[in-house]
Write a protein that holds these residues in place. Structure first.
Motif, short mmCIF file in Angstrom:
data_model
loop_
_atom_site.label_atom_id
_atom_site.label_comp_id
_atom_site.label_asym_id
_atom_site.label_seq_id
_atom_site.Cartn_x
_atom_site.Cartn_y
_atom_site.Cartn_z
N GLY A 182 0.81 -1.21 0.00
CA GLY A 182 0.00 0.00 0.00
C GLY A 182 0.84 1.25 0.00
O GLY A 182 2.03 1.23 0.33
N ILE A 183 0.19 2.35 -0.37
CA ILE A 183 0.80 3.67 -0.31
C ILE A 183 -0.05 4.52 0.62
O ILE A 183 -1.28 4.62 0.44
N VAL A 184 0.59 5.12 1.61
CA VAL A 184 -0.12 5.92 2.61
C VAL A 184 0.30 7.37 2.49
O VAL A 184 1.49 7.68 2.36
N ASN A 185 -0.67 8.27 2.53
CA ASN A 185 -0.43 9.71 2.44
C ASN A 185 -0.51 10.31 3.84
O ASN A 185 -1.60 10.36 4.43
N THR A 186 0.60 10.74 4.37
CA THR A 186 0.63 11.25 5.74
C THR A 186 0.13 12.67 5.87
O THR A 186 0.05 13.20 6.99
N SER A 187 -0.20 13.31 4.74
CA SER A 187 -0.73 14.68 4.81
C SER A 187 -2.24 14.68 4.91
O SER A 187 -2.86 15.73 5.05
N GLY A 188 -2.86 13.49 4.84
CA GLY A 188 -4.30 13.40 4.86
C GLY A 188 -4.87 13.26 6.26
O GLY A 188 -4.20 13.52 7.27
N ASN A 189 -6.13 12.78 6.33
CA ASN A 189 -6.79 12.57 7.62
C ASN A 189 -6.42 11.20 8.18
O ASN A 189 -5.59 10.49 7.62
N VAL A 190 -7.09 10.81 9.27
CA VAL A 190 -6.78 9.55 9.93
C VAL A 190 -6.96 8.37 8.97
O VAL A 190 -6.13 7.46 8.90
N ALA A 191 -8.02 8.40 8.18
CA ALA A 191 -8.27 7.30 7.25
C ALA A 191 -7.18 7.22 6.19
O ALA A 191 -6.76 6.11 5.81
N ASP A 192 -6.67 8.37 5.74
CA ASP A 192 -5.61 8.37 4.75
C ASP A 192 -4.31 7.79 5.31
O ASP A 192 -3.54 7.14 4.59
N LYS A 193 -4.06 8.02 6.58
CA LYS A 193 -2.81 7.60 7.21
C LYS A 193 -2.88 6.16 7.75
O LYS A 193 -1.90 5.63 8.25
N THR A 194 -4.07 5.55 7.66
CA THR A 194 -4.28 4.20 8.18
C THR A 194 -4.33 3.20 7.04
O THR A 194 -5.06 3.39 6.06
N PHE A 195 -3.58 2.12 7.19
CA PHE A 195 -3.58 1.04 6.19
C PHE A 195 -4.17 -0.21 6.82
O PHE A 195 -3.86 -0.56 7.97
N THR A 196 -5.02 -0.93 6.09
CA THR A 196 -5.62 -2.17 6.59
C THR A 196 -5.49 -3.26 5.54
O THR A 196 -5.38 -2.98 4.34
N ALA A 197 -5.53 -4.51 6.00
CA ALA A 197 -5.50 -5.66 5.10
C ALA A 197 -6.51 -6.69 5.59
O ALA A 197 -6.63 -6.94 6.80
N THR A 198 -7.26 -7.29 4.68
CA THR A 198 -8.26 -8.30 5.02
C THR A 198 -8.04 -9.55 4.18
O THR A 198 -7.35 -9.54 3.16
N ALA A 199 -8.66 -10.66 4.64
CA ALA A 199 -8.56 -11.92 3.91
C ALA A 199 -9.68 -12.84 4.40
O ALA A 199 -10.35 -12.56 5.40
N ASP A 200 -9.88 -13.94 3.71
CA ASP A 200 -10.82 -14.97 4.13
C ASP A 200 -10.06 -16.02 4.95
O ASP A 200 -9.12 -16.64 4.45
N PHE A 201 -10.46 -16.22 6.20
CA PHE A 201 -9.81 -17.24 7.04
C PHE A 201 -10.72 -17.58 8.21
O PHE A 201 -11.63 -16.82 8.55
N GLY A 202 -10.47 -18.73 8.82
CA GLY A 202 -11.29 -19.17 9.95
C GLY A 202 -12.75 -19.33 9.61
O GLY A 202 -13.62 -19.05 10.45
N ASP A 203 -13.03 -19.77 8.37
CA ASP A 203 -14.42 -19.93 7.90
C ASP A 203 -15.18 -18.62 7.88
O ASP A 203 -16.43 -18.61 7.92
N LYS A 204 -14.45 -17.51 7.85
CA LYS A 204 -15.07 -16.19 7.79
C LYS A 204 -14.56 -15.46 6.55
O LYS A 204 -13.42 -15.66 6.13
N LYS A 205 -15.38 -14.59 6.00
CA LYS A 205 -15.04 -13.85 4.80
C LYS A 205 -14.57 -12.44 5.13
O LYS A 205 -15.12 -11.78 6.02
#
Length: 743
Positions: free
Chosen positions: A214-237
């Motif tokens: 990912g590329i994060v923009n530190t000049s933005g708001n909290v959402a811009d500076k926050t990076f998240t990752a998701t996946a399917d695991f544990g029988d959950k999507k």
């Protein structure tokens, strides 16, 4: 049987016997343990045998969750409870001697609890300002046999390890090309830092392979500076498993850097699925739902009522009891508490019972040996240690004196303990000499040289000392107290290191005369010597030594008992038991006005020592901060407002940290002189769960019960003039010895 075969077998048998005697069992140091609040079967109803995270240190206890963990209904965390089912062998005051827990009667229940993402709590976000990629402000943990796991999608039947939870005050500064090891084979790699554009490009790797970027923009708001990752695991999507926050980028003279905070990562590739009927550490899953897991013991548990025995009911948890009849009233009643052995190296915390300032009166902040593991707690003394009057042992109590800053529910936000308001009191307690208790002696059969059947100990800041002459103002170290089932086998010329520069040296062993001549040395110099006749009575087989020390005359400081002597094919041996030694050359004298670890002695008498804090103590209301009030004891609190009701109230308990070392690598001398004091643990992994789920948790481990007593060294030497000539002793062969015994 032919004579030569018989002689050979006898020799082999003797060799085996000698090897067993020479390498006595139980000489390894006892491992410290985590313990729960002890309960007396004479005083506890059958439904009262219940422990939660505040009363058993083996359970996970996040102090800021105190309110939810101890609630009477809809509680979170872990519970261990005895539930009588079959109408037989009921525990408790109706049948205080019963000690059988039937199949299915020991119930372990665990419920999930919420925890805010650090990016949410540290940036004070709310439902509107929390980045939508987090799917909420909270995630859920489930404590599983003492260790907190993450519930996948909030489902308690799907558990995985928390690999990284970056502490609130921590930050990680990385430049392009740097790799940050997050644990469990995950790493964060910075590819490029663009200072002008205030951006950073990074990737998340597993086993060296990129799985997210990912590329994060530190000049933005909290959402811009926050990076998240998701996946399917544990029988959950589409489940969140990684988040990080790039606080800023900056440049130095040569490089550009990015600052990462609030990083959170769980292991998506190792998920434990819990289902009804599954077996875990001797427990069977009876209920498995998103919001609760209930297990019961698969087999009945018959408790061994012996203070030196452990009754395991999981791979690492066990019930510790007193001896039978050591409860408060009935000759059958006993004391019982759950415990967990700390058999891995690390730092642990011994904690006391937590109190909520919203619910506790000012006179209720008091801890004794049963409620603070930093205190010395001999379980067989339970009745005397917890009695409301004439109690023994240690107490720590807040006593309001100046009318200001009173602690407690009338002023739940107050957090100042004034000078002299924290009172530490310690009373001596009696202890039988090993030779008396193990040989079941009474006042008539106890050797008069002992001066009585018992001596007195005084706990002093958690460690038991010997009160010289029964006087609590004069304390000496217990250098050696040989365990009841231990024996030391020595031949002529052998030296036994007793510690503190004392040693016992065997000069000669006369098998025919059934005598042994030995000496007690200090620093290699003889200070006592004696000849013991093992064919006589208890008094004949017991050796004692006295001296003037600690302002007292003719005080007993050394005892040993020669159980027997025997011969092998080449040597003659003596077997020593019940050895007891105090260091007569180092005595601490306690007087009024003395200062110890920030406390001043206010009362010093033979039967009591009272100290109070010399300076006021302002508590730091922060779950991550420790407020020391002695050299090693401190108060741990929750954050402000984390009590049960008031926005100002908080939770408080005393604690002390201990370190369990790897004896193999540290060269620690394991000895029988180590006491069995107990501990409590905030997040110690269970054996089977840890093997299923690798963890890189940095959780501080907690310890409830007292830290291991220090090994007191002892020096002793003794020779006896006029010892008879031991003619022919070492020439006797093993075969002849046994043939003589047979005849």
């Amino acid at each position: 049987m032919r004579p030569h075969v018989q002689r050979t077998l006898i020799s082999l048998l003797a060799s085996l016997m000698i090897s067993l005697l020479i390498v006595p069992a139980g000489f390894a140091a006892q491992t410290p343990v985590i313990s729960g609040i002890p309960l007396d079967t004479n005083e506890t109803l059958s439904d009262g045998f219940c422990w939660n995270a505040t009363t058993f240190g083996g359970f996970n206890y996040p102090v800021n969750q105190h309110k939810n963990f101890v609630a009477s209904e809809n509680w979170s965390g872990e519970r261990l409870q005895y539930v009588e089912k079959d109408g037989k062998d009921e525990l408790g005051k109706s049948y205080p001697g019963n000690h059988v827990i039937g199949e299915g009667e020991l119930v372990y229940t665990t419920r999930p609890f919420s925890s805010k993402y650090k990016v949410v709590s540290e940036l004070d976000l709310d439902a509107k300002t929390t980045p939508k990629e987090l799917s909420g402000m909270f995630y859920y943990k489930l404590a599983w046999f003492g260790k907190p796991y993450i519930t996948v999608g909030g489902d308690s039947t799907r558990l995985t390890n928390l690999v990284m939870d970056q502490k609130s005050g921590d930050k990680k500064t990385l430049k392009a090309g740097d790799s940050w090891d997050l644990g469990s084979n995950y790493s964060l790699v910075v590819n490029q830092v663009d200072v002008d554009g205030e951006k950073v490009w990074f990737e998340l790797d597993k086993n060296g392979e990129e799985i997210e970027s990912g590329i994060v923009n530190t000049s933005g708001n909290v959402a811009d500076k926050t990076f998240t990752a998701t996946a399917d695991f544990g029988d959950k999507k589409d489940q969140l498993y990684f988040t990080t926050y790039v606080d800023s980028v900056f440049t130095s003279a040569t490089d550009s850097f990015a600052v990462f905070k609030y990083t959170w990562l769980i292991d998506k590739d190792k998920v434990m699925l819990i289902e009804n009927g599954d077996e875990y550490q001797g427990f069977e899953v009876k209920e498995a739902s998103e919001n609760e897991i209930v297990l019961t013991n698969s087999n009945s548990i018959t408790l061994n009522l012996d203070k030196d025995k452990k009754n395991y009911f999981t791979d690492s948890w066990y019930f510790q009891t007193s001896d039978e009849g050591k409860g408060s009233t009935s000759p059958e009643g006993y004391v019982i508490y759950p415990a967990k052995e700390l058999n891995s190296s690390g730092n642990y915390t011994l904690r006391g019972l937590p109190f909520d300032t919203n619910e506790t009166s000012s006179d209720g902040f008091i801890w004794n040996a049963a409620t603070f593991s930093g205190f010395n707690y001999p379980v067989n003394k339970h009745k005397n240690f917890v009695a409301s009057e004439n109690w023994w042992g240690e107490h720590l109590q807040y006593i309001e004196k100046d009318g200001q800053d009173e602690l407690g529910k009338d002023h739940p936000g107050n957090h100042v303990i004034g000078e002299g308001e924290l009172v530490y009191t310690t009373h001596p307690f009696s202890s039988k000499y090993g030779v008396v208790s193990e040989l079941d002696l009474d006042a008539n059969t106890t050797p008069e040289e002992l001066g009585g059947m018992s001596y007195y100990k005084l706990p002093w800041f958690g460690k038991p000392y010997i009160a010289v002459g029964g006087d609590s103002t004069q304390l000496a170290n217990l250098a050696m107290d040989q365990k009841s089932d231990d024996k030391k086998t020595l031949k002529a010329g052998d030296s036994w290191d007793l510690g503190s520069n004392y040693s016992l040296v065997v000069n000669q062993v006369d098998v025919d005369g059934e005598k042994v001549w030995f000496e007690l040395d200090k620093n290699g110099e003889e200070i006592e010597s004696g000849i013991v006749n093992t064919s006589g009575n208890v008094a004949d087989k017991t050796f004692t030594a006295t001296a003037d020390f600690g302002d007292k005359k003719d005080q007993l400081y050394f005892i040993t008992y020669v159980d027997k002597i025997f011969t092998s094919a080449t040597d003659s041996f003596a077997v020593f038991k019940y050895t007891w030694l105090i260091d007569k050359d180092k005595v601490m004298l306690i007087e009024n006005g003395d200062e110890y670890q920030g406390f001043e002695v206010k009362e010093a008498s033979e039967n009591e020592i009272v100290l109070t804090n010399s300076n006021s103590i302002t508590l730091t209301l922060d779950k991550d901060k420790k407020k020391y009030f002695t050299d090693s004891w401190y108060f741990q609190t929750s954050d402000e407002g984390k009590g049960s009701t008031s926005l100002e109230g908080y939770v408080i308990y005393p604690a002390t940290d201990v370190t369990v070392e790897d004896n193999a690598s540290s060269g620690v001398n394991n000895s029988e002189n180590t006491s069995n004091e107990s501990l409590s643990n905030e997040s110690a992994p269970s054996t089977s769960s840890a093997s299923l789920l690798e963890s890189k948790a940095d959780d501080l481990k907690d310890v409830n019960s007292s830290s291991p007593e220090e090994k007191y060294g002892v020096e002793t030497s003794a020779k006896a003039p006029g010892f008879e000539v031991l003619a022919g002793v070492f020439g006797i062969t093993l075969c002849q010895y046994f043939m003589k015994r047979r005849d």
